[in-house]
Design a protein around this motif. Structure first.
Motif, PDB file in Angstrom:
ATOM      1  N   LEU A 142      -8.920   1.512  30.705  1.00  0.00           N
ATOM      2  CA  LEU A 142     -10.237   1.779  30.852  1.00  0.00           C
ATOM      3  C   LEU A 142     -11.124   2.772  30.234  1.00  0.00           C
ATOM      4  N   LEU A 143     -10.618   3.844  30.243  1.00  0.00           N
ATOM      5  CA  LEU A 143     -11.217   5.126  29.321  1.00  0.00           C
ATOM      6  C   LEU A 143     -11.230   4.723  27.740  1.00  0.00           C
ATOM      7  N   ILE A 144     -10.229   4.127  27.234  1.00  0.00           N
ATOM      8  CA  ILE A 144     -10.270   3.707  25.911  1.00  0.00           C
ATOM      9  C   ILE A 144     -11.436   2.725  25.646  1.00  0.00           C
ATOM     10  N   HIS A 145     -11.386   1.512  26.702  1.00  0.00           N
ATOM     11  CA  HIS A 145     -12.331   0.351  26.621  1.00  0.00           C
ATOM     12  C   HIS A 145     -13.635   1.091  26.688  1.00  0.00           C
ATOM     13  N   GLU A 146     -14.042   2.007  27.414  1.00  0.00           N
ATOM     14  CA  GLU A 146     -15.290   2.750  27.499  1.00  0.00           C
ATOM     15  C   GLU A 146     -15.682   3.702  26.199  1.00  0.00           C
ATOM     16  N   GLY A 147     -14.909   3.739  25.484  1.00  0.00           N
ATOM     17  CA  GLY A 147     -14.777   4.556  24.280  1.00  0.00           C
ATOM     18  C   GLY A 147     -14.705   6.178  24.619  1.00  0.00           C
ATOM     19  N   LEU A 148     -14.235   6.371  25.842  1.00  0.00           N
ATOM     20  CA  LEU A 148     -14.295   7.904  26.272  1.00  0.00           C
ATOM     21  C   LEU A 148     -12.750   8.705  25.730  1.00  0.00           C
ATOM     22  N   MET A 149     -11.867   7.884  25.197  1.00  0.00           N
ATOM     23  CA  MET A 149     -10.611   8.275  24.890  1.00  0.00           C
ATOM     24  C   MET A 149     -10.131   7.374  23.638  1.00  0.00           C
ATOM     25  N   THR A 150      -9.202   8.089  22.957  1.00  0.00           N
ATOM     26  CA  THR A 150      -8.669   7.504  21.838  1.00  0.00           C
ATOM     27  C   THR A 150      -7.067   7.293  22.438  1.00  0.00           C
ATOM     28  N   THR A 151      -6.514   6.155  21.606  1.00  0.00           N
ATOM     29  CA  THR A 151      -5.214   5.791  21.931  1.00  0.00           C
ATOM     30  C   THR A 151      -4.230   7.031  21.657  1.00  0.00           C
ATOM     31  N   GLU A 152      -4.564   7.832  20.887  1.00  0.00           N
ATOM     32  CA  GLU A 152      -3.683   9.174  20.498  1.00  0.00           C
ATOM     33  C   GLU A 152      -3.790  10.060  21.477  1.00  0.00           C
ATOM     34  N   GLN A 153      -5.098  10.305  22.035  1.00  0.00           N
ATOM     35  CA  GLN A 153      -5.294  11.296  23.269  1.00  0.00           C
ATOM     36  C   GLN A 153      -4.856  10.711  24.506  1.00  0.00           C
ATOM     37  N   LEU A 154      -4.664   9.316  24.677  1.00  0.00           N
ATOM     38  CA  LEU A 154      -3.902   8.907  25.793  1.00  0.00           C
ATOM     39  C   LEU A 154      -2.517   9.314  25.839  1.00  0.00           C
ATOM     40  N   ASP A 155      -1.834   9.046  24.932  1.00  0.00           N
ATOM     41  CA  ASP A 155      -0.498   9.457  24.449  1.00  0.00           C
ATOM     42  C   ASP A 155      -0.122  10.740  24.778  1.00  0.00           C
ATOM     43  N   GLN A 156      -1.174  11.606  24.202  1.00  0.00           N
ATOM     44  CA  GLN A 156      -0.891  13.194  24.725  1.00  0.00           C
ATOM     45  C   GLN A 156      -1.021  13.306  25.930  1.00  0.00           C
ATOM     46  N   THR A 157      -1.842  12.672  26.630  1.00  0.00           N
ATOM     47  CA  THR A 157      -2.037  12.819  28.234  1.00  0.00           C
ATOM     48  C   THR A 157      -1.036  12.365  29.096  1.00  0.00           C
ATOM     49  N   ASN A 159      -5.841  15.048  36.181  1.00  0.00           N
ATOM     50  CA  ASN A 159      -5.769  16.499  36.175  1.00  0.00           C
ATOM     51  C   ASN A 159      -5.159  16.763  34.779  1.00  0.00           C
ATOM     52  N   ALA A 160      -4.046  15.862  34.169  1.00  0.00           N
ATOM     53  CA  ALA A 160      -3.672  16.248  32.929  1.00  0.00           C
ATOM     54  C   ALA A 160      -4.962  15.919  31.742  1.00  0.00           C
ATOM     55  N   ILE A 161      -5.902  14.981  31.958  1.00  0.00           N
ATOM     56  CA  ILE A 161      -7.124  14.807  31.257  1.00  0.00           C
ATOM     57  C   ILE A 161      -7.681  15.917  31.272  1.00  0.00           C
ATOM     58  N   ALA A 162      -7.997  16.571  32.273  1.00  0.00           N
ATOM     59  CA  ALA A 162      -9.125  17.705  32.384  1.00  0.00           C
ATOM     60  C   ALA A 162      -8.358  18.813  31.901  1.00  0.00           C
ATOM     61  N   SER A 163      -7.079  19.154  31.866  1.00  0.00           N
ATOM     62  CA  SER A 163      -6.536  20.318  31.688  1.00  0.00           C
ATOM     63  C   SER A 163      -6.375  20.254  29.962  1.00  0.00           C
ATOM     64  N   LEU A 164      -6.506  18.886  29.318  1.00  0.00           N
ATOM     65  CA  LEU A 164      -6.361  19.139  27.902  1.00  0.00           C
ATOM     66  C   LEU A 164      -7.798  19.044  27.205  1.00  0.00           C
ATOM     67  N   GLY A 165      -8.685  18.938  28.297  1.00  0.00           N
ATOM     68  CA  GLY A 165     -10.022  19.174  27.870  1.00  0.00           C
ATOM     69  C   GLY A 165     -10.932  17.976  27.196  1.00  0.00           C
ATOM     70  N   PHE A 166     -10.051  16.594  27.431  1.00  0.00           N
ATOM     71  CA  PHE A 166     -10.685  15.318  26.790  1.00  0.00           C
ATOM     72  C   PHE A 166     -12.068  14.777  27.683  1.00  0.00           C
ATOM     73  N   LEU A 167     -11.898  15.190  29.141  1.00  0.00           N
ATOM     74  CA  LEU A 167     -12.937  14.888  29.999  1.00  0.00           C
ATOM     75  C   LEU A 167     -13.127  15.708  31.159  1.00  0.00           C
ATOM     76  N   THR A 168     -14.178  16.105  31.683  1.00  0.00           N
ATOM     77  CA  THR A 168     -14.101  16.894  32.865  1.00  0.00           C
ATOM     78  C   THR A 168     -13.892  16.017  34.208  1.00  0.00           C
ATOM     79  N   VAL A 169     -13.533  16.627  35.128  1.00  0.00           N
ATOM     80  CA  VAL A 169     -13.295  16.094  36.527  1.00  0.00           C
ATOM     81  C   VAL A 169     -14.485  15.296  36.925  1.00  0.00           C
ATOM     82  N   GLU A 170     -15.545  15.819  36.695  1.00  0.00           N
ATOM     83  CA  GLU A 170     -16.820  15.216  37.156  1.00  0.00           C
ATOM     84  C   GLU A 170     -17.067  13.903  36.619  1.00  0.00           C
ATOM     85  N   GLN A 171     -16.799  13.865  35.099  1.00  0.00           N
ATOM     86  CA  GLN A 171     -16.867  12.738  34.320  1.00  0.00           C
ATOM     87  C   GLN A 171     -15.832  11.626  34.788  1.00  0.00           C
TER      88      GLN A 171
END
Length: 479
Positions: free
Chosen positions: A8-23, A36-48
Motif C-alpha cells: 500500500l505504501l509503495i502504491h501511494e508513492g510513500l516508500m520504495t521497494t528498497e525501503q520496504l526490504d530494509q524495513t 514501528n520499524a518504519i518510524a524507527s528508520l525514519g521513512f515515515l512518522t507514526v502520524e503519517q
C-alpha cells in the motif's frame, strides 16, 4: 501483514521497494511492529502512518462533497419529509439522512428555489429553527420518487468511497502476536501446538480451514479470535451503485464504538462538531457466523421488488472482519456448489456482486474466512480448493490434562466444589474403560445435567460419584 501495508505504501508513492526490504529486515532483526520499524528508520512518522492506514471518512460540507447527485439527494429528502406528514425541520432531516446540517441547508435552498418546499414558521433568523412543509409540487415529486425506490434513511456513500475504505482498513494490516492469541483464548483450554498454528493463521488475514471431531471447540476458537481482533473500522450505512441503494449496516452484526454528535444536537454547522462523515458508523471489526441455514442466495445481493432497494449479502457485511462458515458440509446445498462461489474471491481477493439489472461491479474481498467442519475434509472438497485455503488446522480431542482443566474451570464458574478424586472416577468409569474420546464440551454438558438434577430436587449442586453417575446415565448413549 508487512507485505500488505508495504504494498500500500509503495502504491501511494510513500516508500520504495528498497525501503520496504530494509524495513522488513529491521523488523525481523529487532522483533518490533512493522509500523514501528518504519518510524524507527525514519521513512515515515507514526502520524503519517495512522493517517494513511486508519483514515476517517471526511465530513462532506457541501452537496458535491457527498459524491451523490443533487437530484438524488433532493428526492431522498423529499421522501423523508413526506413520511413526516410533509412538515419537517432541517435538524430532523439531518438526523434522518445522516448528513451534516450544511448539506441539508444547501438542499433546502435548492428545493425552495424549485418551489418544492415553503417555510411554515420560523421563530428566529437561523435556518435551524425553521419549520418547513412540502408544497403540492413537492408532494408530487416525493410520490414519484417513491415509485423508483422506497428507501428512506441514511444517505448512501458512493461505491468508490466504500471500496477505498475497504482497502485502507484491510484485515491483513493488523499485527497480531503471541500476547494477543493468548489473551483472546485465555478462557479456553488449548494446547501449545494448536496455539502455535492458530496465531499465524489469523495473523495472515487469509482463509482458514478448521476440521476435527465435534465438541472440540472449533466454533468457540473461531468466535473468540474473531471478536479478539483489535481495531475499529468505518462502515457505511448504505452504498450507492449505479443509481441503486444497497443497505449495508446491520445492527445484529455491526457494533458501533461510539455515537458521535449529529447536527440535531447543534444549530451550528462547524466541522469540529463531527469527527467523520455521519453516513458512516465507527464499529468494531465485524464477526459473522452462519451454519446449516446458509444458502447460495444469502451470498448474493438481495433485491426487494416491493421496496426497490438491495440488502447486502451476509459475507459482504463481514468485510474488514471475520466470516465463519460453521458446520460446513451440513448446508442444504452441495459443498462443492457452495465452494464454487468462493473460489474466485479467495484466489483473486475480489468479489463481483450483480444488480438485478445485470450490472456487475467489483469490490475487495477482505475478510478472514473460516471454514469449520466435523466431517472429513476430503469428502467435502477437492485438492484444488484446499490449495486455495491458506491454513488447514486439525482440532483434535482434548488430552486428560486439558479435560481436567476444563472441568475445573466449569466447576468454578458454576460455584460447584471441584474434586480431583471424582474427576478420576469420571475418567476411569466413563472414558478409559469405554475407550471414549475426551471431548472438550463434555464437562460443560455433564455439569449442566448435575445442576438440572439438583435444581429439581431443590438441593445444592455437588460434584460426587453419585451425581456423575446420574448425569452420565442421561447424557451418554449406550447401545
Amino acid at each position: 501483514m508487512a507485505k500488505s501495508v508495504g504494498e500500500l505504501l509503495i502504491h501511494e508513492g510513500l516508500m520504495t521497494t528498497e525501503q520496504l526490504d530494509q524495513t522488513i529486515a529491521f523488523q525481523r532483526r529487532h522483533n518490533v511492529r512493522f509500523v514501528n520499524a518504519i518510524a524507527s528508520l525514519g521513512f515515515l512518522t507514526v502520524e503519517q502512518l495512522d493517517q494513511l492506514l486508519y483514515p476517517a471518512p471526511p465530513v462532506p460540507l457541501k452537496i458535491i462533497d457527498t459524491g451523490l447527485s443533487e437530484v438524488y439527494l433532493v428526492d431522498l429528502l423529499l421522501k423523508a419529509a413526506y413520511l413526516e406528514a410533509g412538515t419537517f425541520t432541517p435538524p430532523r432531516m439531518a438526523s434522518m439522512l445522516s448528513l451534516p446540517f450544511s448539506v441539508i441547508e444547501e438542499l433546502i435552498e435548492q428545493m425552495r428555489a424549485d418551489h418544492l418546499v415553503a417555510i411554515r414558521t420560523s421563530s428566529t433568523y437561523t435556518s435551524s429553527t425553521q419549520v418547513l412543509e412540502l408544497t403540492q409540487r413537492g408532494r408530487e415529486r416525493a410520490e414519484a420518487a417513491f415509485k423508483i425506490s422506497l428507501y428512506v434513511g441514511a444517505a448512501p456513500v458512493p461505491l468508490e468511497d466504500y471500496t477505498f475504505m475497504l482497502e485502507r482498513q484491510s484485515v491483513r494490516q493488523i499485527e497480531l502476536d503471541n500476547e494477543w492469541i493468548n489473551s483472546s483464548l485465555k478462557h479456553l483450554v488449548i494446547g501449545d501446538k494448536l496455539l502455535s498454528q492458530l496465531g499465524p493463521a489469523f495473523s495472515s488475514g487469509r482463509s482458514i480451514f478448521l476440521y476435527g471431531p465435534p465438541g472440540t471447540g472449533k466454533t468457540s476458537i473461531a468466535e473468540a479470535l474473531g471478536h479478539g481482533i483489535p481495531g475499529e473500522v468505518y462502515l457505511p450505512q448504505a452504498i450507492e451503485v449505479g443509481g441503486q441503494v444497497i443497505r449495508f449496516f446491520d445492527p445484529a452484526i455491526h457494533i458501533p464504538v461510539d455515537n458521535q454528535k449529529t447536527s440535531e444536537n447543534s444549530s451550528l454547522d462547524l466541522k469540529m462538531n463531527l469527527a467523520y462523515d455521519p453516513r458512516w458508523k465507527k464499529c468494531y471489526r465485524p464477526v459473522v457466523m452462519v451454519g446449516g441455514e446458509l444458502t447460495l442466495d444469502m451470498l448474493e445481493l438481495r433485491y426487494d421488488y416491493s421496496s426497490k432497494f438491495y440488502e447486502a449479502p451476509i459475507h459482504m457485511k463481514a468485510g474488514n472482519g471475520v466470516f465463519i462458515l460453521d458446520d460446513f458440509g451440513r448446508q442444504r446445498i452441495e459443498p462443492r456448489q457452495l465452494l464454487n462461489r468462493w473460489i474466485i474471491p479467495l484466489e483473486r481477493g475480489v468479489d463481483f456482486p450483480s444488480l438485478h439489472t445485470g450490472m456487475k461491479f467489483e469490490i475487495p474481498f477482505d475478510q478472514i474466512t473460516v471454514f469449520s467442519t466435523n466431517l472429513n475434509p476430503l469428502d467435502l472438497v477437492d485438492d484444488a480448493f484446499l490449495r486455495r485455503i491458506r491454513h488447514k488446522i486439525h482440532v483434535q480431542y482434548q488430552t486428560e490434562d486439558e479435560f481436567k482443566e476444563i472441568l475445573r474451570r466449569i466447576c468454578h464458574k458454576q460455584s460447584v466444589q471441584y474434586d480431583g478424586e471424582v474427576t478420576e472416577y469420571l475418567l476411569n468409569n466413563y472414558y478409559r474403560k469405554q475407550n471414549r474420546p475426551l471431548v472438550g464440551s463434555h464437562p460443560r454438558d455433564l455439569m449442566e445435567h448435575i445442576i438440572d438434577h439438583a435444581k429439581f430436587l431443590k438441593r445444592t449442586p455437588e460434584f460426587t460419584p453419585e451425581t456423575v453417575d446420574s448425569a452420565a446415565a442421561n447424557y451418554f448413549v449406550e447401545l
